[in-house]
Design an enzyme around this catalytic site. Structure first.
Site, PDB file in Angstrom:
ATOM      1  N   THR A  90       0.869  -1.189   0.000  1.00 22.26           N
ATOM      2  CA  THR A  90       0.000   0.000   0.000  1.00 22.26           C
ATOM      3  C   THR A  90       0.903   1.236   0.000  1.00 22.26           C
ATOM      4  O   THR A  90       0.957   1.975   0.981  1.00 22.26           O
ATOM      5  CB  THR A  90      -0.899   0.002   1.254  1.00 22.26           C
ATOM      6  OG1 THR A  90      -0.069  -0.202   2.416  1.00 22.26           O
ATOM      7  CG2 THR A  90      -1.935  -1.085   1.205  1.00 22.26           C
ATOM      8  N   ALA A 266      19.829   8.367  18.284  1.00 18.89           N
ATOM      9  CA  ALA A 266      20.050   9.365  17.235  1.00 18.89           C
ATOM     10  C   ALA A 266      20.648   8.665  16.017  1.00 18.89           C
ATOM     11  O   ALA A 266      21.357   7.674  16.133  1.00 18.89           O
ATOM     12  CB  ALA A 266      20.999  10.438  17.744  1.00 18.89           C
ATOM     13  N   CYS A 274       7.788   1.831   5.892  1.00 24.36           N
ATOM     14  CA  CYS A 274       6.549   2.147   6.625  1.00 24.36           C
ATOM     15  C   CYS A 274       6.452   3.562   7.168  1.00 24.36           C
ATOM     16  O   CYS A 274       5.444   4.234   6.963  1.00 24.36           O
ATOM     17  CB  CYS A 274       6.389   1.162   7.774  1.00 24.36           C
ATOM     18  SG  CYS A 274       6.117  -0.515   7.195  1.00 24.36           S
TER      19      CYS A 274
HETATM   20  P1  NAD Z   1       5.843  -6.099  -0.231  1.00 19.33           P
HETATM   21  O1  NAD Z   1       5.869  -5.160  -1.357  1.00 19.33           O
HETATM   22  O2  NAD Z   1       7.097  -6.733   0.260  1.00 19.33           O
HETATM   23  O3  NAD Z   1       4.832  -7.305  -0.567  1.00 19.33           O
HETATM   24  C1  NAD Z   1       3.570  -7.123  -1.123  1.00 19.33           C
HETATM   25  C2  NAD Z   1       3.319  -8.248  -2.125  1.00 19.33           C
HETATM   26  O4  NAD Z   1       1.961  -8.169  -2.584  1.00 19.33           O
HETATM   27  C3  NAD Z   1       4.183  -8.165  -3.382  1.00 19.33           C
HETATM   28  O5  NAD Z   1       4.957  -9.353  -3.512  1.00 19.33           O
HETATM   29  C4  NAD Z   1       3.174  -7.993  -4.539  1.00 19.33           C
HETATM   30  O6  NAD Z   1       3.550  -8.675  -5.719  1.00 19.33           O
HETATM   31  C5  NAD Z   1       1.934  -8.616  -3.930  1.00 19.33           C
HETATM   32  N1  NAD Z   1       0.695  -8.166  -4.595  1.00 19.33           N
HETATM   33  C6  NAD Z   1       0.335  -6.897  -4.910  1.00 19.33           C
HETATM   34  N2  NAD Z   1      -0.882  -6.900  -5.488  1.00 19.33           N
HETATM   35  C7  NAD Z   1      -1.289  -8.183  -5.547  1.00 19.33           C
HETATM   36  C8  NAD Z   1      -2.465  -8.826  -6.026  1.00 19.33           C
HETATM   37  N3  NAD Z   1      -3.469  -8.118  -6.552  1.00 19.33           N
HETATM   38  N4  NAD Z   1      -2.553 -10.164  -5.938  1.00 19.33           N
HETATM   39  C9  NAD Z   1      -1.533 -10.885  -5.391  1.00 19.33           C
HETATM   40  N5  NAD Z   1      -0.395 -10.340  -4.907  1.00 19.33           N
HETATM   41  C10 NAD Z   1      -0.283  -9.007  -4.983  1.00 19.33           C
HETATM   42  O7  NAD Z   1       5.115  -5.327   0.975  1.00 19.33           O
HETATM   43  P2  NAD Z   1       5.292  -5.582   2.544  1.00 19.33           P
HETATM   44  O8  NAD Z   1       6.501  -4.900   3.054  1.00 19.33           O
HETATM   45  O9  NAD Z   1       5.099  -7.033   2.834  1.00 19.33           O
HETATM   46  O10 NAD Z   1       4.039  -4.767   3.094  1.00 19.33           O
HETATM   47  C11 NAD Z   1       2.729  -5.223   2.907  1.00 19.33           C
HETATM   48  C12 NAD Z   1       1.797  -4.393   3.766  1.00 19.33           C
HETATM   49  O11 NAD Z   1       2.139  -4.562   5.147  1.00 19.33           O
HETATM   50  C13 NAD Z   1       1.880  -2.885   3.513  1.00 19.33           C
HETATM   51  O12 NAD Z   1       0.587  -2.333   3.681  1.00 19.33           O
HETATM   52  C14 NAD Z   1       2.801  -2.390   4.604  1.00 19.33           C
HETATM   53  O13 NAD Z   1       2.549  -1.050   4.948  1.00 19.33           O
HETATM   54  C15 NAD Z   1       2.438  -3.291   5.753  1.00 19.33           C
HETATM   55  N6  NAD Z   1       3.488  -3.494   6.759  1.00 19.33           N
HETATM   56  C16 NAD Z   1       4.800  -3.637   6.389  1.00 19.33           C
HETATM   57  C17 NAD Z   1       5.782  -3.889   7.355  1.00 19.33           C
HETATM   58  C18 NAD Z   1       7.240  -4.064   6.983  1.00 19.33           C
HETATM   59  O14 NAD Z   1       8.061  -4.078   7.875  1.00 19.33           O
HETATM   60  N7  NAD Z   1       7.592  -4.198   5.723  1.00 19.33           N
HETATM   61  C19 NAD Z   1       5.409  -4.006   8.689  1.00 19.33           C
HETATM   62  C20 NAD Z   1       4.073  -3.868   9.035  1.00 19.33           C
HETATM   63  C21 NAD Z   1       3.118  -3.627   8.053  1.00 19.33           C
HETATM   64  C1  UDX Z   2       8.547  -0.184  11.771  1.00 19.91           C
HETATM   65  C2  UDX Z   2       7.849  -0.414  13.118  1.00 19.91           C
HETATM   66  O1  UDX Z   2       8.821  -0.477  14.170  1.00 19.91           O
HETATM   67  C3  UDX Z   2       7.044  -1.698  13.078  1.00 19.91           C
HETATM   68  O2  UDX Z   2       6.338  -1.872  14.296  1.00 19.91           O
HETATM   69  C4  UDX Z   2       6.077  -1.620  11.909  1.00 19.91           C
HETATM   70  O3  UDX Z   2       5.336  -2.808  11.829  1.00 19.91           O
HETATM   71  C5  UDX Z   2       6.810  -1.367  10.604  1.00 19.91           C
HETATM   72  O4  UDX Z   2       7.598  -0.176  10.722  1.00 19.91           O
HETATM   73  P1  UDX Z   2      10.726  -1.131  10.589  1.00 19.91           P
HETATM   74  O5  UDX Z   2      10.539  -0.002   9.650  1.00 19.91           O
HETATM   75  O6  UDX Z   2      10.930  -2.493  10.049  1.00 19.91           O
HETATM   76  O7  UDX Z   2       9.474  -1.234  11.589  1.00 19.91           O
HETATM   77  O8  UDX Z   2      11.989  -0.808  11.520  1.00 19.91           O
HETATM   78  P2  UDX Z   2      12.230   0.058  12.853  1.00 19.91           P
HETATM   79  O9  UDX Z   2      13.011  -0.764  13.782  1.00 19.91           O
HETATM   80  O10 UDX Z   2      10.987   0.653  13.369  1.00 19.91           O
HETATM   81  O11 UDX Z   2      13.183   1.215  12.324  1.00 19.91           O
HETATM   82  C6  UDX Z   2      12.739   2.215  11.423  1.00 19.91           C
HETATM   83  C7  UDX Z   2      13.826   3.212  11.161  1.00 19.91           C
HETATM   84  O12 UDX Z   2      14.077   4.031  12.305  1.00 19.91           O
HETATM   85  C8  UDX Z   2      15.174   2.568  10.809  1.00 19.91           C
HETATM   86  O13 UDX Z   2      15.773   3.289   9.768  1.00 19.91           O
HETATM   87  C9  UDX Z   2      15.971   2.704  12.085  1.00 19.91           C
HETATM   88  O14 UDX Z   2      17.350   2.734  11.862  1.00 19.91           O
HETATM   89  C10 UDX Z   2      15.454   4.035  12.611  1.00 19.91           C
HETATM   90  N1  UDX Z   2      15.596   4.181  14.066  1.00 19.91           N
HETATM   91  C11 UDX Z   2      14.936   3.336  14.898  1.00 19.91           C
HETATM   92  C12 UDX Z   2      16.401   5.185  14.575  1.00 19.91           C
HETATM   93  O15 UDX Z   2      17.004   5.949  13.827  1.00 19.91           O
HETATM   94  N2  UDX Z   2      16.512   5.320  15.937  1.00 19.91           N
HETATM   95  C13 UDX Z   2      15.855   4.500  16.813  1.00 19.91           C
HETATM   96  O16 UDX Z   2      16.008   4.685  18.035  1.00 19.91           O
HETATM   97  C14 UDX Z   2      15.055   3.471  16.277  1.00 19.91           C
END
Ligand code: NAD
Ligand code: UDX
Length: 457
Positions: A90, A266, A274
């Protein structure tokens, strides 16, 4: 009892690890993960998983082809599933109304339409993706446009895992959040999803709410976390002007139990797929609902983050006699944080692009993210090399910019590195990772974040 079938649409950083842990902890469920991306599915079915995440390989190895399957057959997956998790991307919209802020929901909508097309009985549809508050309303409208009169229940179950620690976060979550409609059917659907997590998560950690609270909580959690980082980074700038030390300030402030010690490091700024996207989405929503002051308040968190990366490059320039043109700069770390190969929104991208604009020559090393770094800088103009070996990256360099807090960087032989570099040798520690006094004694001019520089001038 018949085996319950779970389908997850979207085999990315969230869908992949989340479903692997559910499969591991719930052998009584059969789980299929589908994606449009054939290469990604092939990788999930191979020995080279598409994402690097500590502990993931072991979990997948235990469950794959037992009760965990990866497939591109989306219609079959939808037809057979009792519960469908939607975990598609998204991203921030790049075009049209709300470009640069609103969430691009086209992938979500296509998924909902696929469910309408292929389902021949009602199902529970779980929003796992991070979504704007009230998306479930739109989801419900699309799903209930089906001509067969099928009834769906929408559940919001946002994911809180952080990359690099995903498996531990999934196995031992602080909380699991499940939101649903306040109707008897909605409550029954909530209980079905609670029953999955209750296999390993203590019941008191499973929070149930209404749909809108659950959707909004995800955006708010990320906004609050990012706000802490921007707050600390803003103070790091003041520390550099006043000889206060950001580590001492945050350690002392964080001892107040109301503030807490975590997430106060920092840095050159937060990255990842995200934080920026979700705050911008919050900003957009506040504008949409006629709350411009609230929108501006949260937008400042992102502005401060951009400023921190610019400030870091500014400090590099100022220290290196106001020019880096033609100078080799070793970039240590490109991933947005340690223990991941993910570089989405990594602050390293902005830092490298600004250094290239100054005509610096970049030698980039990262233990896991070189492939992604290459793609990120594909269109950047300038002299860039990618080095598997950190000692190659520093050869003949005028400066090192440490941009990711990989533990392996602590163990490098900095005496050898110093000898390989041009003199005076500069080290800019964008993560306050290294032992600055020791580096100074070796001969480096050391520039940490939010602390006094240690220089030989
Ligand atoms: P990503 O891009 O790694 O994976 C998404 C997958 O969905 C892709 O492989 C894409 O090909 C597939 N896709 C898209 N449209 C599709 C369709 N119509 N049918 C089937 N497959 C389809 O994304 P992600 O990092 O896994 O994030 C997914 C969601 O979770 C986002 O909304 C993100 O904000 C949320 N989220 C991400 C994290 C993170 O750390 N990456 C953490 C918490 C929540
Ligand atoms: C974040 C949220 O933590 C998680 O709960 C959510 O589901 C997805 O987004 P992520 O982006 O995977 O997770 O990593 P996170 O550990 O939160 O770090 C995000 C960024 O902030 C990184 O670039 C990290 O280096 C930075 N960061 C984090 C700092 O600069 N200082 C800190 O003290 C903590």
């Amino acid at each position: 009892m018949t085996t319950k079938k779970i389908l997850c649409i979207g085999a990315g950083y969230v869908g992949g690890p989340t479903m692997a842990v559910i499969a591991d902890r719930c052998p009584q469920y059969q789980i299929t993960v589908v994606d449009l991306n054939e290469k990604r599915i092939a990788a999930w079915n191979s020995d080279e998983l598409p994402i690097y995440e500590p502990g993931l390989e072991e979990v997948v190895a235990r469950c794959r082809n037992r009760n965990l399957f990866y497939s591109t057959d989306i219609p079959k997956g939808i037809r057979e599933a009792d519960i469908i998790f939607v975990s598609v991307n998204t991203p921030t919209k790049t075009f049209g109304c709300g470009a640069g802020r609103a969430a691009d929901l086209q992938y979500l909508e296509k998924t909902a339409r696929a469910i309408v097309e292929y389902a021949d009985e009602g199902k529970i549809v779980v929003e796992k993706s991070t979504l704007p508050v009230r998306t479930a309303q739109a989801m419900s409208r699309i799903l209930h446009s089906n001509p067969k009169g099928l009834k769906f229940q929408i559940i919001s179950n946002p994911e809180f895992l952080a990359e690099g620690t995903a498996i531990n976060d999934l196995e031992n979550p602080d909380r699991v959040l499940i939101g649903g409609m306040e109707t008897p059917e909605g409550q029954r659907a909530i209980e079905e999803v609670v029953a999955i997590y209750a296999n390993w998560v203590p019941r008191e950690r499973i929070i149930t709410t209404n749909l809108w609270s659950s959707e909004l909580t995800k955006l708010v959690s990320n906004a609050l976390l990012a706000q802490r980082v921007s707050s600390v980074n803003s103070i790091s700038a003041l520390c550099e002007k006043t000889e206060a030390n950001i580590n001492e300030v945050t350690a002392a402030a964080g001892r107040d139990s109301r503030i807490g010690a975590k997430f106060l490091k920092a840095s050159i700024g937060f990255g990842g797929s995200c934080f920026k996207k979700d705050i911008l989405n919050l900003v957009y929503l506040c504008g949409y609902y006629g709350l411009p002051e609230v929108a501006e308040y949260w937008e400042q968190v992102v502005r401060m983050n951009d400023y921190q990366a610019r400030r870091f490059v500014g400090n590099m320039l100022a220290a290196m006699f106001n020019t880096v043109a033609d100078k080799k700069i070793a970039i240590l770390g490109f991933a947005f944080k340690a223990n991941t190969g993910d570089t989405r929104e990594s602050p390293a991208i902005a830092v490298c692009c600004q250094l290239l604009e100054e005509h610096a020559r970049l030698r980039i090393h990262d233990p896991k993210a070189l492939g992604n770094a290459r793609l990120d800088l594909e269109d950047a103009e300038g002299d860039i090399s990618y080095c598997e070996d950190p000692y190659d990256a520093v050869k003949g360099a005028h400066a090192i910019a440490l941009l990711t807090e990989w533990d392996s960087f602590r163990k490098l032989d900095f005496r050898r590195i110093y000898d390989l570099m041009e003199k005076p040798a500069f080290l800019f520690d964008g993560r306050n990772l290294l032992d600055h006094r020791k580096l100074y004694e070796i001969g480096f001019n050391v520039y940490p974040i939010g602390q006094k520089a240690l220089t030989h001038f």
